[in-house]
Design a protein around this motif. Sequence first.
Motif, PDB file in Angstrom:
ATOM      1  N   PHE A 207     -10.792  26.718 -25.427  1.00 41.32           N
ATOM      2  CA  PHE A 207      -9.476  27.063 -25.167  1.00 41.32           C
ATOM      3  C   PHE A 207      -9.141  28.311 -25.808  1.00 41.32           C
ATOM      4  N   GLY A 208      -9.863  28.852 -26.454  1.00 44.65           N
ATOM      5  CA  GLY A 208      -9.670  30.456 -27.259  1.00 44.65           C
ATOM      6  C   GLY A 208      -8.831  30.373 -28.124  1.00 44.65           C
ATOM      7  N   ASN A 209      -7.890  31.196 -28.298  1.00 43.08           N
ATOM      8  CA  ASN A 209      -7.038  31.121 -29.193  1.00 43.08           C
ATOM      9  C   ASN A 209      -5.799  29.947 -29.269  1.00 43.08           C
ATOM     10  N   VAL A 210      -5.644  29.486 -28.259  1.00 43.35           N
ATOM     11  CA  VAL A 210      -4.933  28.236 -28.068  1.00 43.35           C
ATOM     12  C   VAL A 210      -5.686  27.045 -28.977  1.00 43.35           C
ATOM     13  N   GLY A 211      -7.089  27.121 -28.903  1.00 48.27           N
ATOM     14  CA  GLY A 211      -7.566  26.004 -29.436  1.00 48.27           C
ATOM     15  C   GLY A 211      -7.753  26.211 -31.058  1.00 48.27           C
ATOM     16  N   LYS A 212      -7.539  27.415 -31.570  1.00 50.80           N
ATOM     17  CA  LYS A 212      -7.296  27.962 -33.005  1.00 50.80           C
ATOM     18  C   LYS A 212      -5.861  27.084 -33.355  1.00 50.80           C
ATOM     19  N   ALA A 213      -4.953  27.484 -32.266  1.00 40.89           N
ATOM     20  CA  ALA A 213      -3.515  26.589 -32.569  1.00 40.89           C
ATOM     21  C   ALA A 213      -3.711  25.209 -32.567  1.00 40.89           C
ATOM     22  N   MET A 214      -4.540  24.606 -31.878  1.00 41.79           N
ATOM     23  CA  MET A 214      -4.631  23.198 -31.627  1.00 41.79           C
ATOM     24  C   MET A 214      -5.230  22.672 -32.885  1.00 41.79           C
ATOM     25  N   ALA A 215      -6.139  23.509 -33.549  1.00 38.28           N
ATOM     26  CA  ALA A 215      -7.069  22.953 -34.688  1.00 38.28           C
ATOM     27  C   ALA A 215      -6.120  22.841 -36.064  1.00 38.28           C
ATOM     28  N   ILE A 216      -5.183  24.247 -35.924  1.00 36.88           N
ATOM     29  CA  ILE A 216      -4.199  24.293 -36.892  1.00 36.88           C
ATOM     30  C   ILE A 216      -3.341  23.036 -37.072  1.00 36.88           C
ATOM     31  N   VAL A 217      -2.607  22.880 -35.673  1.00 36.77           N
ATOM     32  CA  VAL A 217      -1.997  21.533 -35.645  1.00 36.77           C
ATOM     33  C   VAL A 217      -2.622  20.254 -35.807  1.00 36.77           C
ATOM     34  N   LEU A 218      -3.578  20.168 -35.722  1.00 41.86           N
ATOM     35  CA  LEU A 218      -4.157  18.960 -36.333  1.00 41.86           C
ATOM     36  C   LEU A 218      -4.469  18.798 -37.763  1.00 41.86           C
ATOM     37  N   LEU A 219      -4.723  20.055 -38.471  1.00 42.63           N
ATOM     38  CA  LEU A 219      -4.648  20.104 -39.873  1.00 42.63           C
ATOM     39  C   LEU A 219      -3.372  19.649 -40.515  1.00 42.63           C
ATOM     40  N   VAL A 220      -2.292  20.286 -39.682  1.00 44.07           N
ATOM     41  CA  VAL A 220      -0.875  19.876 -40.265  1.00 44.07           C
ATOM     42  C   VAL A 220      -0.676  18.290 -40.144  1.00 44.07           C
ATOM     43  N   LEU A 221      -1.096  17.683 -38.983  1.00 47.77           N
ATOM     44  CA  LEU A 221      -0.763  16.316 -38.885  1.00 47.77           C
ATOM     45  C   LEU A 221      -1.687  15.565 -39.681  1.00 47.77           C
ATOM     46  N   GLN A 222      -2.714  16.121 -40.014  1.00 44.28           N
ATOM     47  CA  GLN A 222      -3.685  15.113 -41.254  1.00 44.28           C
ATOM     48  C   GLN A 222      -3.332  15.502 -42.313  1.00 44.28           C
ATOM     49  N   LEU A 223      -2.881  16.332 -42.840  1.00 39.69           N
ATOM     50  CA  LEU A 223      -2.223  16.652 -44.294  1.00 39.69           C
ATOM     51  C   LEU A 223      -1.362  15.365 -44.478  1.00 39.69           C
ATOM     52  N   ALA A 224      -0.751  14.910 -43.814  1.00 41.33           N
ATOM     53  CA  ALA A 224       0.602  13.760 -44.030  1.00 41.33           C
ATOM     54  C   ALA A 224       0.178  12.369 -43.550  1.00 41.33           C
ATOM     55  N   GLY A 225      -0.698  12.596 -42.518  1.00 45.48           N
ATOM     56  CA  GLY A 225      -0.942  11.403 -41.760  1.00 45.48           C
ATOM     57  C   GLY A 225      -2.327  10.563 -42.028  1.00 45.48           C
ATOM     58  N   SER A 226      -3.032  11.070 -42.899  1.00 50.14           N
ATOM     59  CA  SER A 226      -4.216  10.624 -43.205  1.00 50.14           C
ATOM     60  C   SER A 226      -4.493   9.809 -44.407  1.00 50.14           C
ATOM     61  N   GLY A 227      -3.313   9.531 -45.163  1.00 51.86           N
ATOM     62  CA  GLY A 227      -3.358   8.861 -46.343  1.00 51.86           C
ATOM     63  C   GLY A 227      -4.130   9.265 -47.590  1.00 51.86           C
ATOM     64  N   GLY A 228      -4.252  10.782 -47.691  1.00 54.03           N
ATOM     65  CA  GLY A 228      -4.947  11.228 -48.507  1.00 54.03           C
ATOM     66  C   GLY A 228      -4.360  11.377 -49.784  1.00 54.03           C
ATOM     67  N   THR A 229      -3.055  11.414 -50.021  1.00 50.31           N
ATOM     68  CA  THR A 229      -2.414  11.572 -51.361  1.00 50.31           C
ATOM     69  C   THR A 229      -1.785  10.273 -51.585  1.00 50.31           C
ATOM     70  N   PHE A 230      -0.639   9.862 -50.588  1.00 53.99           N
ATOM     71  CA  PHE A 230       0.140   8.834 -50.669  1.00 53.99           C
ATOM     72  C   PHE A 230      -0.532   7.753 -49.888  1.00 53.99           C
ATOM     73  N   PRO A 231      -0.241   6.464 -50.312  1.00 58.43           N
ATOM     74  CA  PRO A 231      -0.804   5.289 -49.354  1.00 58.43           C
ATOM     75  C   PRO A 231      -0.101   5.684 -48.046  1.00 58.43           C
ATOM     76  N   ILE A 232      -0.768   5.144 -46.730  1.00 57.62           N
ATOM     77  CA  ILE A 232      -0.136   5.649 -45.441  1.00 57.62           C
ATOM     78  C   ILE A 232       0.930   4.676 -45.470  1.00 57.62           C
ATOM     79  N   GLN A 233       1.232   3.512 -45.900  1.00 54.28           N
ATOM     80  CA  GLN A 233       2.112   2.470 -45.755  1.00 54.28           C
ATOM     81  C   GLN A 233       3.731   2.963 -46.338  1.00 54.28           C
ATOM     82  N   VAL A 234       3.542   3.930 -47.107  1.00 53.85           N
ATOM     83  CA  VAL A 234       4.917   4.483 -47.687  1.00 53.85           C
ATOM     84  C   VAL A 234       5.342   5.618 -46.728  1.00 53.85           C
ATOM     85  N   THR A 235       4.405   6.129 -45.894  1.00 56.91           N
ATOM     86  CA  THR A 235       4.904   7.237 -45.156  1.00 56.91           C
ATOM     87  C   THR A 235       5.822   7.003 -43.823  1.00 56.91           C
ATOM     88  N   PRO A 236       6.435   7.828 -42.947  1.00 55.03           N
ATOM     89  CA  PRO A 236       7.315   7.411 -41.977  1.00 55.03           C
ATOM     90  C   PRO A 236       6.207   6.875 -40.834  1.00 55.03           C
TER      91      PRO A 236
END
Length: 721
Positions: free
Chosen positions: A618-647
């Motif tokens: 996807f070219g540059n769009v693919g880079k944007a998609m990779a960054i979006v995935l990064l943002v989602l995974q920062l909060a949604g992977s349970g790396g810092t807080f237990p996933i059960q306390v997230t929205p």
Amino acid sequence: MKKILFIYGSDLRGIVTNWAAAIIILGLIFLPSLYAWFNIGASWDPYGQTSGIKIAVANEDTGTSMRGQSIALGEEIVNSLHENHNIGWVFTDRDKAIRGLKNGKYYAVIIIPAHFSARIATVLTPNPEKAEIQYYVNEKINAVAPKITSKGASSIVSEVSQNFVKTANGTIFRIFNEIGVELRQELPLINNARHLAFQMVQLFPKINEAANIAVTDLQKGQTIVTKVQKELPFVADLAQKGEGLVSQTSDFLARSKDAVQAAGPVAKETLEQLKQMADLADQTSNTLLSGLDVAEDLEPLQLPKHLETGLTAAAKGADSFGKLLSRLQSIAPSSRPSAKIAELDRIAADFKQMAQIVKELSTAAGQGKDVIRPLLEKFNGLAKDAFGRLDGLIGSFDSTILPAMTAALEQAQKDANHTKGILSEALSDLPVVSGIIKDAQKGLVVATTEAKTVRGRLPEAERKLKEVTDHITALEKKGSLEDLIKLLNLNYAKEGDFFAEPVILKETRMFPIPNYGSAMSPFFTTLSLWVGGLLLVSMLTVEVHNKTIHGVPLRSYQEYFGRFFTFLTLALLQSLFVTMGDLWILGTYAAEPLQFILFGLLISAVFMLMIYTLVSVFGNVGKAMAIVLLVLQLAGSGGTFPIQVTPPFFQAIYPYLPFTYGIGLMREAVGGSVAGLITRDISILLIYAGLSLILGLGLKRFVNRTSAKWVKKAKSGHLIH
């Protein structure tokens, strides 16, 4: 394959032969490591550095006195905080503390009010009041600091409460201990008085009867004495005959003891028959209960009528045997027959209830299963109870019941022999008795008067003594005096300590990790590998500029794999720098260091394949998609807080994010591996890799052709490369 390797070899030669490119590449390899190391180092031990968090303490407590002793609990709290270095305690007055809190100088303020000690001292009054500690917190300074300061305030309250309970309970138990020592010293005298009081109550009917008889007899005394003197020869003859009769009675009792021994098996067989009846009732009710759920006709679910007759007979048999033991016990009292008599009474009651239930079931057939089931279950429970009690009686028959029956007859025989001895002595003492009777005539008049006086006072004495013994009996139902003394004699210091802290938390750590930084290394290491992949696709092109090799056009999959191997090599080097630096530069803990490195290589390879595929397709769009995935995974992977306390949104996407399984895999290496979890995480990461390959090989050529004009147009604006 040769063309793929040619592209890969060309890329490596370009890096090695171009020093500027080599420096950039080395920077790209090294930068993700810095990202991980700085974050892990910063979070190494955040809760061990709380001494810099300032909490102001203002003590306004004026103190008080309790039981003539001065107390100043506020000052004691301040002194204990001087020894506590976990938090930065600052001791000041109320105004400075509140002003500093508003200005952000202090994170929280604790104020001990003037009436703090006085409120605590009200524990000894009819209306105790709880003391308060005032706590103020500035929540806008930092998000985590209020939680830490609240813990500090709670620890103060907990420590004060624990020390107060320990001191108060220690004093109370010390007083109890002194009372217990005194009671133990006087226990023999108390027991003797108690025993005498109960004996007197039991003897009062006989005492009253004796008093009445004494008065009557004394009134007739003179006449009787005269008659006795005349009848003394007859009495002597009667005593001789009585001695012979007692000898015969003793012989009869000896034969009765042998008869009891011989009848023992018969009595035991009676108990066996009762046990069989209980077992029959149990089996019958079990059969009916098991067929209750499937039965359509409730008429057959009635207990047999002949069972009622057998149960009634069994109840009478148990009752008769119990009465026999009661009569024997009256001859030779013992605690063992008493217990067996109670068991037989309960067994007789069980059989009577079962017979009654048989009658009730005969009329309950038309009322439905809801009526029949409780009756059958009650019947079954009574049968099991009777069976268990009879089994216990049979087991103890030879060791307890039969010896008790024999002992009763032996006691009766001893009493008869004793009577025989008394009669023999009486015969020898008759001449002396004759002289005594003559002397007794002189005191009959005085004795009659005194006996009437005593008889008049007996009812009041009996009433008062009965009140005392009834009170003693009521107290003993709640516990014996010996139990009370044992309780009062407990170690008051240990009891005070126990009630101050009755429960101790015993902690067992599964997969222990020595510090917070090591615990966070799976998250930051995984995050840095994704960031490293983003850096590579941002700085390096995924396109192969030379579309032909030796004049032969490259196929789409050849371009895809040829350039990917270059990115894969750099990503693996990034992973080695990050994981080895974590272990040997920062010194993070890992239960399985080799797994930590190998899992890092696998995660880096999968992440690089995903990011590379998105950008390649996807070219540059693919880079944007990779960054979006990064943002989602920062909060949604349970790396810092237990996933059960997230929205809920992040909890929903959590199972579908690559970070979830990358972090999970690294945690297995850090804390200790579980084979099933490792297999799950690796399998899902490989699924992501497979999907990336399908996307790259299946859509790259089509998407690249479709978007070529759009990309060219975007580049013409001289802002997008």
